[in-house]
Structures are given as C-alpha cells and as structure tokens.
Design a protein around this motif. Structure first.
Motif, PDB file in Angstrom:
ATOM      1  N   VAL A 223      10.012  -2.799   7.111  1.00  0.00           N
ATOM      2  CA  VAL A 223      11.144  -1.925   7.371  1.00  0.00           C
ATOM      3  C   VAL A 223      11.541  -1.162   6.107  1.00  0.00           C
ATOM      4  CG1 VAL A 223      13.534  -1.845   8.157  1.00  0.00           C
ATOM      5  CG2 VAL A 223      11.951  -3.458   9.195  1.00  0.00           C
ATOM      6  N   HIS A 224      11.397  -1.813   4.943  1.00  0.00           N
ATOM      7  CA  HIS A 224      11.763  -1.208   3.652  1.00  0.00           C
ATOM      8  C   HIS A 224      10.554  -1.248   2.716  1.00  0.00           C
ATOM      9  CE1 HIS A 224      15.902  -1.638   5.044  1.00  0.00           C
ATOM     10  NE2 HIS A 224      15.650  -2.916   5.280  1.00  0.00           N
ATOM     11  N   PRO A 225       9.515  -0.420   2.954  1.00  0.00           N
ATOM     12  CA  PRO A 225       8.294  -0.537   2.148  1.00  0.00           C
ATOM     13  C   PRO A 225       8.449  -0.124   0.691  1.00  0.00           C
ATOM     14  CG  PRO A 225       8.139   1.314   3.659  1.00  0.00           C
ATOM     15  CD  PRO A 225       9.400   0.588   3.998  1.00  0.00           C
ATOM     16  N   ALA A 226       9.463   0.662   0.370  1.00  0.00           N
ATOM     17  CA  ALA A 226       9.636   1.101  -1.015  1.00  0.00           C
ATOM     18  C   ALA A 226      10.451   0.122  -1.857  1.00  0.00           C
ATOM     19  CB  ALA A 226      10.312   2.472  -1.030  1.00  0.00           C
ATOM     20  N   ASP A 227      11.026  -0.889  -1.238  1.00  0.00           N
ATOM     21  CA  ASP A 227      11.914  -1.833  -1.936  1.00  0.00           C
ATOM     22  C   ASP A 227      11.152  -3.100  -2.326  1.00  0.00           C
ATOM     23  OD1 ASP A 227      14.088  -3.139  -2.969  1.00  0.00           O
ATOM     24  OD2 ASP A 227      15.035  -3.532  -1.024  1.00  0.00           O
TER      25      ASP A 227
ATOM     26  N   VAL B 141       5.485 -13.733  -7.092  1.00  0.00           N
ATOM     27  CA  VAL B 141       5.313 -12.924  -5.876  1.00  0.00           C
ATOM     28  C   VAL B 141       4.711 -11.590  -6.266  1.00  0.00           C
ATOM     29  CG1 VAL B 141       6.491 -11.896  -3.902  1.00  0.00           C
ATOM     30  CG2 VAL B 141       7.347 -14.024  -4.869  1.00  0.00           C
ATOM     31  N   SER B 142       3.676 -11.160  -5.539  1.00  0.00           N
ATOM     32  CA  SER B 142       3.118  -9.828  -5.751  1.00  0.00           C
ATOM     33  C   SER B 142       3.052  -9.096  -4.412  1.00  0.00           C
ATOM     34  CB  SER B 142       1.741  -9.889  -6.411  1.00  0.00           C
ATOM     35  OG  SER B 142       0.851 -10.619  -5.612  1.00  0.00           O
ATOM     36  N   ILE B 143       3.219  -7.782  -4.481  1.00  0.00           N
ATOM     37  CA  ILE B 143       3.323  -6.945  -3.296  1.00  0.00           C
ATOM     38  C   ILE B 143       2.232  -5.890  -3.340  1.00  0.00           C
ATOM     39  CG2 ILE B 143       4.864  -5.420  -1.984  1.00  0.00           C
ATOM     40  CD1 ILE B 143       6.090  -8.180  -2.370  1.00  0.00           C
ATOM     41  N   ASP B 144       1.642  -5.607  -2.175  1.00  0.00           N
ATOM     42  CA  ASP B 144       0.655  -4.546  -2.045  1.00  0.00           C
ATOM     43  C   ASP B 144       1.027  -3.714  -0.821  1.00  0.00           C
ATOM     44  OD1 ASP B 144      -1.576  -2.970  -2.372  1.00  0.00           O
ATOM     45  OD2 ASP B 144      -2.917  -4.370  -1.346  1.00  0.00           O
ATOM     46  N   VAL B 145       1.463  -2.470  -1.050  1.00  0.00           N
ATOM     47  CA  VAL B 145       1.821  -1.565   0.044  1.00  0.00           C
ATOM     48  C   VAL B 145       0.717  -0.520   0.145  1.00  0.00           C
ATOM     49  CG1 VAL B 145       3.528   0.067   0.924  1.00  0.00           C
ATOM     50  CG2 VAL B 145       4.272  -1.933  -0.363  1.00  0.00           C
ATOM     51  N   VAL B 146       0.077  -0.429   1.306  1.00  0.00           N
ATOM     52  CA  VAL B 146      -0.998   0.527   1.526  1.00  0.00           C
ATOM     53  C   VAL B 146      -0.511   1.589   2.506  1.00  0.00           C
ATOM     54  CG1 VAL B 146      -3.332   0.847   2.414  1.00  0.00           C
ATOM     55  CG2 VAL B 146      -2.767  -1.191   1.089  1.00  0.00           C
ATOM     56  N   VAL B 147      -0.401   2.828   2.013  1.00  0.00           N
ATOM     57  CA  VAL B 147      -0.029   3.961   2.861  1.00  0.00           C
ATOM     58  C   VAL B 147      -1.096   5.037   2.647  1.00  0.00           C
ATOM     59  CG1 VAL B 147       1.730   5.671   3.412  1.00  0.00           C
ATOM     60  CG2 VAL B 147       2.408   3.408   2.597  1.00  0.00           C
ATOM     61  N   PRO B 148      -2.074   5.151   3.554  1.00  0.00           N
ATOM     62  CA  PRO B 148      -3.107   6.176   3.390  1.00  0.00           C
ATOM     63  C   PRO B 148      -2.517   7.571   3.583  1.00  0.00           C
ATOM     64  CG  PRO B 148      -3.435   4.963   5.439  1.00  0.00           C
ATOM     65  CD  PRO B 148      -2.288   4.328   4.722  1.00  0.00           C
ATOM     66  N   GLU B 149      -3.145   8.548   2.945  1.00  0.00           N
ATOM     67  CA  GLU B 149      -2.656   9.917   3.071  1.00  0.00           C
ATOM     68  C   GLU B 149      -2.821  10.427   4.494  1.00  0.00           C
ATOM     69  OE1 GLU B 149      -4.403  12.336   0.043  1.00  0.00           O
ATOM     70  OE2 GLU B 149      -3.822  10.936  -1.528  1.00  0.00           O
ATOM     71  N   ASP B 150      -3.914  10.065   5.132  1.00  0.00           N
ATOM     72  CA  ASP B 150      -4.136  10.432   6.530  1.00  0.00           C
ATOM     73  C   ASP B 150      -3.725   9.239   7.385  1.00  0.00           C
ATOM     74  OD1 ASP B 150      -4.946  11.458   8.938  1.00  0.00           O
ATOM     75  OD2 ASP B 150      -7.088  11.186   8.556  1.00  0.00           O
TER      76      ASP B 150
END
Length: 139
Positions: free
Chosen positions: A57-61, A83-92
C-alpha cells in the motif's frame, strides 16, 4: 521372629538418579531451545509478511516497512538493520515481473544449551524470513 536382611543396595537408586539427571536436564533444555527456535522462526516470518503487507500500500515508505517488521517481531529484539526491502517497479507495467515488494528479515538465534552452541559454527543460527507481495498501486 522376623528374619531381617540388610540390604546392600541402599544407595543404588540415588546413584542411578545422579547419573541420569544431567542427561535428562540436557534433553529438557534442548526441547525448550527447539520450542524457542520455532517461535522465533514464526515471529520472523510474520514480521516479514506484515511489513510486505504495509509495503504493497505504501511502496515508497521503506522506513515504515522496517518499523512494521520490528514491531511485529514480538520478543526478539529485532533491529531495523536486520530488515531489508526490495521494491520492484518495472518501467513497463505489462512486463514480467509484475510490480512487487519483497521484505527480508534476518535474526541471529543463540541456543541456551551449551552443548548445542558448541556444535554450531559461531554459536548461532540465522533465521531468515522473506515475504513477497504484488503492489496494489504504483508509486
């Protein structure tokens, strides 16, 4: 008249008890350690899952996700650095993999049983939890 015989094995049960009690106590503590390890493993996995749920819900936080993980790891004394975070947002957005959040939680478990600690390298067991969930909205 009663025929009384003197028993020559009066202290036998005491000696048997003294020989068996250390092994029994060691086994009991090992069972408690196993229970603690299972609880900590469950808690680490729950912390990763709850942080990932917050992250979809809050991927940038990232700080909020790490805070959720630390708050849900009840009784572990988990640190934000674990704790480590990996957010994957592909351009397409139609490409593979879909946008998702992955949370990794690592915790070092130290057994209370000295015998078990001697057989483990470093005297600790690293418990790892991981949770991946697809994003609900793009950032």
């Amino acid at each position: 008249m009663k025929n009384q015989q003197k028993s020559s094995n009066k202290g036998q049960s005491l000696v048997e008890f003294a020989l068996i009690i250390p092994a029994f106590l060691l086994m009991a503590v090992m069972v408690f350690d196993l229970g603690r390890a299972v609880y900590y493993s469950s808690s680490v996995h729950n912390a990763a899952r709850e942080a990932a749920r917050y992250g979809i819900v809050h991927p940038a936080d990232e700080a909020g996700m790490k805070g959720k993980a630390v708050n849900y790891a009840v009784g572990l004394g988990l640190q934000v650095s674990d704790v480590s975070i990996d957010v994957v947002v592909p351009e397409d957005t139609s490409s593979f993999p879909p946008p998702h959040v992955t949370v990794y939680v690592n915790y070092d478990f130290f057994p209370a049983t000295p015998l078990v600690s001697n057989f483990i390298s470093g005297g600790k067991i690293t418990i790892k939890g991981e949770a991946t969930m697809k994003l609900e909205a793009l950032p």
